[in-house]
Design a protein around this motif. Structure first.
Motif, PDB file in Angstrom:
ATOM      1  N   MET A  88       0.820  -1.204   0.000  1.00 19.16           N
ATOM      2  CA  MET A  88       0.000   0.000   0.000  1.00 19.16           C
ATOM      3  C   MET A  88       0.859   1.261   0.000  1.00 19.16           C
ATOM      4  SD  MET A  88      -2.618   1.407   2.869  1.00 19.16           S
ATOM      5  CE  MET A  88      -1.188   2.006   3.732  1.00 19.16           C
ATOM      6  N   LEU A  89       1.949   1.205   0.770  1.00 15.68           N
ATOM      7  CA  LEU A  89       2.859   2.355   0.801  1.00 15.68           C
ATOM      8  C   LEU A  89       3.468   2.589  -0.573  1.00 15.68           C
ATOM      9  CD1 LEU A  89       4.629   1.756   4.246  1.00 15.68           C
ATOM     10  CD2 LEU A  89       2.910   3.494   3.687  1.00 15.68           C
ATOM     11  N   GLY A  90       3.816   1.481  -1.244  1.00 14.27           N
ATOM     12  CA  GLY A  90       4.345   1.619  -2.605  1.00 14.27           C
ATOM     13  C   GLY A  90       3.316   2.213  -3.556  1.00 14.27           C
ATOM     14  N   ALA A  91       2.061   1.769  -3.340  1.00 19.97           N
ATOM     15  CA  ALA A  91       0.992   2.303  -4.183  1.00 19.97           C
ATOM     16  C   ALA A  91       0.797   3.794  -3.931  1.00 19.97           C
ATOM     17  CB  ALA A  91      -0.299   1.545  -3.925  1.00 19.97           C
ATOM     18  N   GLU A  92       0.942   4.185  -2.671  1.00 17.90           N
ATOM     19  CA  GLU A  92       0.802   5.606  -2.348  1.00 17.90           C
ATOM     20  C   GLU A  92       1.913   6.437  -3.011  1.00 17.90           C
ATOM     21  OE1 GLU A  92      -1.441   5.289   2.017  1.00 17.90           O
ATOM     22  OE2 GLU A  92       0.679   5.786   1.875  1.00 17.90           O
ATOM     23  N   GLU A  93       3.127   5.872  -3.050  1.00 14.50           N
ATOM     24  CA  GLU A  93       4.226   6.589  -3.738  1.00 14.50           C
ATOM     25  C   GLU A  93       3.938   6.698  -5.243  1.00 14.50           C
ATOM     26  OE1 GLU A  93       7.774   5.078  -0.722  1.00 14.50           O
ATOM     27  OE2 GLU A  93       7.769   4.500  -2.830  1.00 14.50           O
ATOM     28  N   GLU A  94       3.357   5.626  -5.776  1.00 14.93           N
ATOM     29  CA  GLU A  94       3.010   5.659  -7.196  1.00 14.93           C
ATOM     30  C   GLU A  94       1.898   6.681  -7.468  1.00 14.93           C
ATOM     31  OE1 GLU A  94       2.006   1.843  -8.700  1.00 14.93           O
ATOM     32  OE2 GLU A  94       1.560   2.578 -10.714  1.00 14.93           O
ATOM     33  N   LEU A  95       1.022   6.795  -6.497  1.00 14.14           N
ATOM     34  CA  LEU A  95      -0.067   7.757  -6.635  1.00 14.14           C
ATOM     35  C   LEU A  95       0.460   9.201  -6.674  1.00 14.14           C
ATOM     36  CD1 LEU A  95      -2.834   6.294  -4.290  1.00 14.14           C
ATOM     37  CD2 LEU A  95      -2.910   6.492  -6.769  1.00 14.14           C
TER      38      LEU A  95
ATOM     39  N   SER B  33      -2.974  12.583 -11.645  1.00 14.44           N
ATOM     40  CA  SER B  33      -4.244  12.667 -12.369  1.00 14.44           C
ATOM     41  C   SER B  33      -5.241  11.646 -11.862  1.00 14.44           C
ATOM     42  CB  SER B  33      -4.004  12.478 -13.872  1.00 14.44           C
ATOM     43  OG  SER B  33      -3.438  11.188 -14.092  1.00 14.44           O
ATOM     44  N   ASN B  34      -4.707  10.484 -11.423  1.00 10.44           N
ATOM     45  CA  ASN B  34      -5.591   9.419 -10.901  1.00 10.44           C
ATOM     46  C   ASN B  34      -5.534   9.343  -9.377  1.00 10.44           C
ATOM     47  OD1 ASN B  34      -6.250   8.631 -13.531  1.00 10.44           O
ATOM     48  ND2 ASN B  34      -4.448   7.298 -13.649  1.00 10.44           N
ATOM     49  N   GLN B  35      -5.016  10.385  -8.758  1.00  7.91           N
ATOM     50  CA  GLN B  35      -4.737  10.346  -7.322  1.00  7.91           C
ATOM     51  C   GLN B  35      -6.000  10.097  -6.502  1.00  7.91           C
ATOM     52  OE1 GLN B  35      -2.827  13.830  -5.789  1.00  7.91           O
ATOM     53  NE2 GLN B  35      -2.532  12.935  -3.761  1.00  7.91           N
ATOM     54  N   LYS B  36      -7.045  10.870  -6.759  1.00 15.29           N
ATOM     55  CA  LYS B  36      -8.231  10.751  -5.914  1.00 15.29           C
ATOM     56  C   LYS B  36      -8.905   9.392  -6.070  1.00 15.29           C
ATOM     57  CE  LYS B  36      -9.362  15.670  -5.667  1.00 15.29           C
ATOM     58  NZ  LYS B  36     -10.368  16.721  -5.943  1.00 15.29           N
TER      59      LYS B  36
ATOM     60  N   VAL C 232      -7.607   6.481  -7.321  1.00 15.91           N
ATOM     61  CA  VAL C 232      -6.773   5.368  -6.825  1.00 15.91           C
ATOM     62  C   VAL C 232      -6.674   5.406  -5.311  1.00 15.91           C
ATOM     63  CG1 VAL C 232      -4.471   4.349  -6.870  1.00 15.91           C
ATOM     64  CG2 VAL C 232      -5.489   5.231  -8.975  1.00 15.91           C
ATOM     65  N   ASN C 233      -6.537   6.634  -4.767  1.00 11.15           N
ATOM     66  CA  ASN C 233      -6.403   6.772  -3.313  1.00 11.15           C
ATOM     67  C   ASN C 233      -7.661   6.268  -2.607  1.00 11.15           C
ATOM     68  OD1 ASN C 233      -5.114   7.485  -0.936  1.00 11.15           O
ATOM     69  ND2 ASN C 233      -6.154   9.456  -0.870  1.00 11.15           N
ATOM     70  N   ALA C 234      -8.814   6.615  -3.165  1.00 15.88           N
ATOM     71  CA  ALA C 234     -10.068   6.171  -2.559  1.00 15.88           C
ATOM     72  C   ALA C 234     -10.183   4.654  -2.639  1.00 15.88           C
ATOM     73  CB  ALA C 234     -11.237   6.847  -3.270  1.00 15.88           C
ATOM     74  N   ASP C 235      -9.811   4.091  -3.808  1.00 11.69           N
ATOM     75  CA  ASP C 235      -9.886   2.639  -3.980  1.00 11.69           C
ATOM     76  C   ASP C 235      -8.953   1.905  -3.030  1.00 11.69           C
ATOM     77  OD1 ASP C 235     -10.902   0.301  -5.461  1.00 11.69           O
ATOM     78  OD2 ASP C 235      -8.817   0.128  -6.118  1.00 11.69           O
ATOM     79  N   MET C 236      -7.737   2.414  -2.935  1.00 10.43           N
ATOM     80  CA  MET C 236      -6.759   1.779  -2.034  1.00 10.43           C
ATOM     81  C   MET C 236      -7.196   1.920  -0.582  1.00 10.43           C
ATOM     82  SD  MET C 236      -4.491   0.247  -3.736  1.00 10.43           S
ATOM     83  CE  MET C 236      -3.359  -0.100  -2.433  1.00 10.43           C
ATOM     84  N   THR C 237      -7.776   3.080  -0.263  1.00 16.75           N
ATOM     85  CA  THR C 237      -8.256   3.263   1.114  1.00 16.75           C
ATOM     86  C   THR C 237      -9.365   2.264   1.431  1.00 16.75           C
ATOM     87  OG1 THR C 237      -7.717   5.614   1.028  1.00 16.75           O
ATOM     88  CG2 THR C 237      -9.266   4.908   2.721  1.00 16.75           C
ATOM     89  N   ARG C 238     -10.273   2.090   0.453  1.00 16.22           N
ATOM     90  CA  ARG C 238     -11.357   1.126   0.652  1.00 16.22           C
ATOM     91  C   ARG C 238     -10.807  -0.296   0.812  1.00 16.22           C
ATOM     92  NH1 ARG C 238     -13.649  -2.353  -2.363  1.00 16.22           N
ATOM     93  NH2 ARG C 238     -12.571  -1.628  -4.242  1.00 16.22           N
TER      94      ARG C 238
END
Length: 201
Positions: A65-72, A77-80, A82-88
């Motif tokens: 997840m931390l890696g995904a956050e760095e990628e985000l 452009s896809n931050q919100k 992807v961030n919402a999906d990963m948070t869910r």
């Protein structure tokens, strides 16, 4: 034709005392209890290993997840989305892992409770076994004392009967000797009356 082999006699009786049924039953119960304890320990070990793997998997997912956050951060452009999906996903995973950990802890507590109960039953079984052995030894001791007492009583009765018999024989002997002396005296007088001289014995 070779000579026939003589059939051997059956095996001799095994030395030692045979255990009574109560002792054998207690030993069987003891063995089953030991087997159950070993099974519970094995089950507990497996559960601990599963919990450890679950925690490791949780840590791995957290790192992902931390890696995904760095990628985000690199793809704003896809931050919100992807961030919402990963948070869910993270919350779902955390909920599932928390539930699973709770289940494992519940099973672990149940296993420990069962182990404690088994240990109490084992202790009770050992105490019952010791009590049975102690009672048996006391019974054997009492029987030995009774046998010794009976032997002494019988010996006393036999001696008394023998003494009484000897006394009766002595009394009968004395009466017979008196009677014999009286008869001899009468016979002597009768012979003298007829002018005969009695024979000297």
């Amino acid at each position: 034709m070779p000579p026939k082999k003589k059939k051997g006699k059956g095996k001799g009786k095994k030395k030692g005392k045979k255990k009574d049924d109560a002792t054998l039953e207690l030993e069987d119960k003891y063995k089953r209890t030991v087997d159950e304890i070993q099974a519970l320990k094995d089950h507990l070990s497996i559960r601990k290993e599963f919990t450890r793997r679950s925690v490791a998997y949780k840590d791995e997912m957290r790192q992902r997840m931390l890696g995904a956050e760095e990628e985000l951060e690199d793809t704003k452009s896809n931050q919100k989305t992807v961030n919402a999906d990963m948070t869910r996903q993270y919350k779902t995973m955390q909920t599932e892992m928390s539930l699973r950990i709770h289940q494992l802890e519940t099973e672990l507590a149940r296993t420990r409770s069962g182990l404690s109960q088994t240990e109490l039953e084992l202790k009770k079984t050992r105490e019952e076994k010791d009590k049975i052995i102690q009672n048996r030894e006391l019974t054997i001791s009492d029987l030995k004392l009774k046998i010794n007492s009976m032997e002494k009583d019988y010996e006393g009765i036999l001696r008394g009967a023998l003494d009484a018999l000897i006394q009766k024989v002595e009394v009968a002997k004395e009466r017979w000797e008196e009677r014999s002396t009286t008869i001899q005296s009468k016979n002597k007088n009768v012979l003298l009356e007829f002018g005969l001289k009695p024979l000297e014995i």
